[in-house]
Motif scaffolding. Structure first.
Motif, PDB file in Angstrom:
ATOM      1  N   ARG A  64       0.827  -1.214   0.000  1.00 26.59           N
ATOM      2  CA  ARG A  64       0.000   0.000   0.000  1.00 26.59           C
ATOM      3  C   ARG A  64       0.856   1.257   0.000  1.00 26.59           C
ATOM      4  O   ARG A  64       0.463   2.287  -0.568  1.00 26.59           O
ATOM      5  N   GLU A  65       2.027   1.208   0.630  1.00 26.31           N
ATOM      6  CA  GLU A  65       2.931   2.349   0.603  1.00 26.31           C
ATOM      7  C   GLU A  65       3.333   2.671  -0.837  1.00 26.31           C
ATOM      8  O   GLU A  65       3.383   3.835  -1.237  1.00 26.31           O
ATOM      9  N   ILE A  66       3.630   1.625  -1.597  1.00 24.96           N
ATOM     10  CA  ILE A  66       3.979   1.818  -3.007  1.00 24.96           C
ATOM     11  C   ILE A  66       2.786   2.375  -3.764  1.00 24.96           C
ATOM     12  O   ILE A  66       2.907   3.315  -4.553  1.00 24.96           O
ATOM     13  N   HIS A  67       1.630   1.818  -3.510  1.00 23.46           N
ATOM     14  CA  HIS A  67       0.421   2.227  -4.222  1.00 23.46           C
ATOM     15  C   HIS A  67       0.006   3.659  -3.893  1.00 23.46           C
ATOM     16  O   HIS A  67      -0.803   4.248  -4.627  1.00 23.46           O
ATOM     17  N   SER A  68       0.507   4.217  -2.805  1.00 21.82           N
ATOM     18  CA  SER A  68       0.144   5.582  -2.416  1.00 21.82           C
ATOM     19  C   SER A  68       1.068   6.638  -3.021  1.00 21.82           C
ATOM     20  O   SER A  68       0.825   7.838  -2.883  1.00 21.82           O
ATOM     21  N   LEU A  69       2.128   6.213  -3.690  1.00 19.79           N
ATOM     22  CA  LEU A  69       3.070   7.160  -4.282  1.00 19.79           C
ATOM     23  C   LEU A  69       2.444   7.917  -5.452  1.00 19.79           C
ATOM     24  O   LEU A  69       1.553   7.408  -6.135  1.00 19.79           O
ATOM     25  N   ALA A  70       2.934   9.130  -5.672  1.00 16.05           N
ATOM     26  CA  ALA A  70       2.478   9.911  -6.814  1.00 16.05           C
ATOM     27  C   ALA A  70       2.852   9.196  -8.113  1.00 16.05           C
ATOM     28  O   ALA A  70       3.889   8.538  -8.195  1.00 16.05           O
ATOM     29  N   THR A  71       2.007   9.323  -9.107  1.00 15.05           N
ATOM     30  CA  THR A  71       2.228   8.617 -10.373  1.00 15.05           C
ATOM     31  C   THR A  71       2.579   9.559 -11.520  1.00 15.05           C
ATOM     32  O   THR A  71       2.537   9.164 -12.691  1.00 15.05           O
ATOM     33  N   ASP A  72       2.911  10.790 -11.198  1.00 11.61           N
ATOM     34  CA  ASP A  72       3.259  11.763 -12.237  1.00 11.61           C
ATOM     35  C   ASP A  72       4.390  11.237 -13.115  1.00 11.61           C
ATOM     36  O   ASP A  72       5.414  10.780 -12.609  1.00 11.61           O
ATOM     37  N   SER A  73       4.193  11.300 -14.417  1.00  9.43           N
ATOM     38  CA  SER A  73       5.182  10.946 -15.441  1.00  9.43           C
ATOM     39  C   SER A  73       5.482   9.453 -15.528  1.00  9.43           C
ATOM     40  O   SER A  73       6.325   9.038 -16.318  1.00  9.43           O
ATOM     41  N   LEU A  74       4.806   8.626 -14.731  1.00 11.66           N
ATOM     42  CA  LEU A  74       5.048   7.187 -14.784  1.00 11.66           C
ATOM     43  C   LEU A  74       4.203   6.554 -15.890  1.00 11.66           C
ATOM     44  O   LEU A  74       3.097   7.015 -16.189  1.00 11.66           O
ATOM     45  N   PRO A  75       4.705   5.478 -16.509  1.00 15.87           N
ATOM     46  CA  PRO A  75       3.964   4.850 -17.613  1.00 15.87           C
ATOM     47  C   PRO A  75       2.692   4.151 -17.142  1.00 15.87           C
ATOM     48  O   PRO A  75       2.695   3.475 -16.122  1.00 15.87           O
ATOM     49  N   GLU A  76       1.632   4.350 -17.891  1.00 14.25           N
ATOM     50  CA  GLU A  76       0.352   3.695 -17.596  1.00 14.25           C
ATOM     51  C   GLU A  76       0.260   2.413 -18.400  1.00 14.25           C
ATOM     52  O   GLU A  76       0.513   2.401 -19.611  1.00 14.25           O
ATOM     53  N   LEU A  77      -0.079   1.305 -17.720  1.00 17.00           N
ATOM     54  CA  LEU A  77      -0.254   0.040 -18.413  1.00 17.00           C
ATOM     55  C   LEU A  77      -1.695  -0.059 -18.909  1.00 17.00           C
ATOM     56  O   LEU A  77      -2.626   0.074 -18.126  1.00 17.00           O
ATOM     57  N   ASN A  78      -1.859  -0.287 -20.189  1.00 19.98           N
ATOM     58  CA  ASN A  78      -3.187  -0.424 -20.774  1.00 19.98           C
ATOM     59  C   ASN A  78      -3.430  -1.907 -21.052  1.00 19.98           C
ATOM     60  O   ASN A  78      -3.010  -2.440 -22.076  1.00 19.98           O
ATOM     61  N   LEU A  79      -4.087  -2.574 -20.105  1.00 16.25           N
ATOM     62  CA  LEU A  79      -4.272  -4.013 -20.215  1.00 16.25           C
ATOM     63  C   LEU A  79      -5.176  -4.377 -21.390  1.00 16.25           C
ATOM     64  O   LEU A  79      -4.974  -5.416 -22.031  1.00 16.25           O
ATOM     65  N   LEU A  80      -6.160  -3.544 -21.684  1.00 19.31           N
ATOM     66  CA  LEU A  80      -7.055  -3.848 -22.803  1.00 19.31           C
ATOM     67  C   LEU A  80      -6.288  -3.812 -24.124  1.00 19.31           C
ATOM     68  O   LEU A  80      -6.481  -4.675 -24.991  1.00 19.31           O
ATOM     69  N   GLU A  81      -5.413  -2.840 -24.284  1.00 18.62           N
ATOM     70  CA  GLU A  81      -4.601  -2.771 -25.492  1.00 18.62           C
ATOM     71  C   GLU A  81      -3.660  -3.973 -25.578  1.00 18.62           C
ATOM     72  O   GLU A  81      -3.404  -4.501 -26.665  1.00 18.62           O
ATOM     73  N   SER A  82      -3.136  -4.409 -24.425  1.00 20.71           N
ATOM     74  CA  SER A  82      -2.278  -5.598 -24.413  1.00 20.71           C
ATOM     75  C   SER A  82      -3.052  -6.826 -24.859  1.00 20.71           C
ATOM     76  O   SER A  82      -2.564  -7.637 -25.652  1.00 20.71           O
ATOM     77  N   ILE A  83      -4.284  -6.964 -24.364  1.00 15.30           N
ATOM     78  CA  ILE A  83      -5.127  -8.093 -24.748  1.00 15.30           C
ATOM     79  C   ILE A  83      -5.372  -8.088 -26.259  1.00 15.30           C
ATOM     80  O   ILE A  83      -5.229  -9.109 -26.938  1.00 15.30           O
TER      81      ILE A  83
END
Length: 216
Positions: free
Chosen positions: A52-71
Motif C-alpha cells: 500500500r505504501e507503493i500504491h500511495s506514491l504519486a504517479t506523475d510521469s510514470l507509464p500507464e499500463l493499458n491491459l485492454l490494449e495488451s489483450i
C-alpha cells in the motif's frame, strides 16, 4: 526507481545502462519470502501495508499500463485458426472489458510492481521488492491477482491478503478479486500463445486453464 527511493523498498541502483538493459544494485542481506508466509496473518498484513505504501506514491510521469490494449495486441498475434480458437471468442474480450470498466469505477490506478512473486520479496529489517521491469501505473487488483496466481495462493491465503490490504472492508473485494483472477488467466494464456511461436500443441495445463476460463 527514483519514485521508490523515499520508501527504501527497492535495491539502490548504483549503475545502469538503459541501452544494454543492464543494471547493478546494492546488495541487501535478508531472507526471501516463502509461500508458507502467506499462512501468517501478521506477516501478510505487514507485506500488504508495504504494498500500500507503493500504491500511495504519486504517479506523475510514470507509464500507464493499458491491459485492454495488451489483450487486443496478443489476440492480433494469434492466428484465428490457432491451437486454441476458443480463446479468441468475442465474449471473452467483452468480459475482460467489463471487468476493467467495473474496477476503474471503484479503485484508482496506482504505481504497481506487477510481479510480486515470493522470489521477488526479501525481508531484513524491512520488506524489499526486486525486479521492477514490469512496474507501471495499473489497477491495484491486478497487483493482488498476480500475487495470488504467481504464488499459487489458496482461498484462505487470498482472504488474508485481502484483509491485509483492505482491512475491515476486505469482504467487499472478494468478487472483484475473483474477476481479476479470471482476467489474469485470460491475459496469461493469450500471452503464452502469442509469444511461443514454436508451440505445436496446447499443453494439458493450458487446456485445463482454458476450460476454466470458458466455464466462468
Amino acid at each position: 526507481m527514483s519514485h521508490l527511493e523515499p520508501l527504501n523498498v527497492a535495491p539502490v541502483i548504483i549503475y545502469i545502462d538503459l541501452d544494454e538493459e543492464f543494471s547493478i544494485a546494492r546488495w541487501i542481506e535478508g531472507e526471501y519470502w516463502s509461500r508458507s508466509d502467506f499462512d501468517d496473518q501478521d506477516k501478510v498484513t505487514a507485506l500488504m501495508q508495504r504494498v500500500r505504501e507503493i500504491h500511495s506514491l504519486a504517479t506523475d510521469s510514470l507509464p500507464e499500463l493499458n491491459l485492454l490494449e495488451s489483450i487486443k495486441s496478443y489476440r492480433a498475434k494469434i492466428d484465428l485458426d490457432s491451437l486454441a480458437p476458443e480463446l479468441m471468442r468475442d465474449e471473452l474480450l467483452t468480459k475482460a472489458e467489463q471487468i476493467l470498466s467495473a474496477t476503474d469505477r471503484i479503485l484508482e490506478h496506482c504505481l504497481c510492481h506487477n510481479d510480486l512473486i515470493a522470489s521477488n520479496i526479501l525481508i531484513d529489517d524491512k520488506i524489499h521488492f526486486f525486479d521492477w521491469e514490469f512496474s507501471g501505473v495499473n489497477s491495484p487488483l491486478f497487483e493482488l491477482a498476480v500475487m495470488s496466481k504467481g504464488n499459487n495462493l489458496n482461498e484462505k491465503q487470498q482472504q488474508r491478503m485481502l484483509q491485509g490490504y483492505f482491512g475491515e472492508r476486505w469482504e467487499d473485494y472478494i468478487t472483484p478479486l475473483s474477476d481479476w483472477l479470471w482476467l489474469y488467466e485470460y491475459i496469461a494464456l493469450l500471452w503464452e500463445l502469442a509469444v511461443e511461436k514454436e508451440l505445436e500443441e496446447v499443453t494439458p495445463s493450458q487446456q485445463k486453464r482454458l476450460a476454466a476460463l470458458l466455464a466462468d
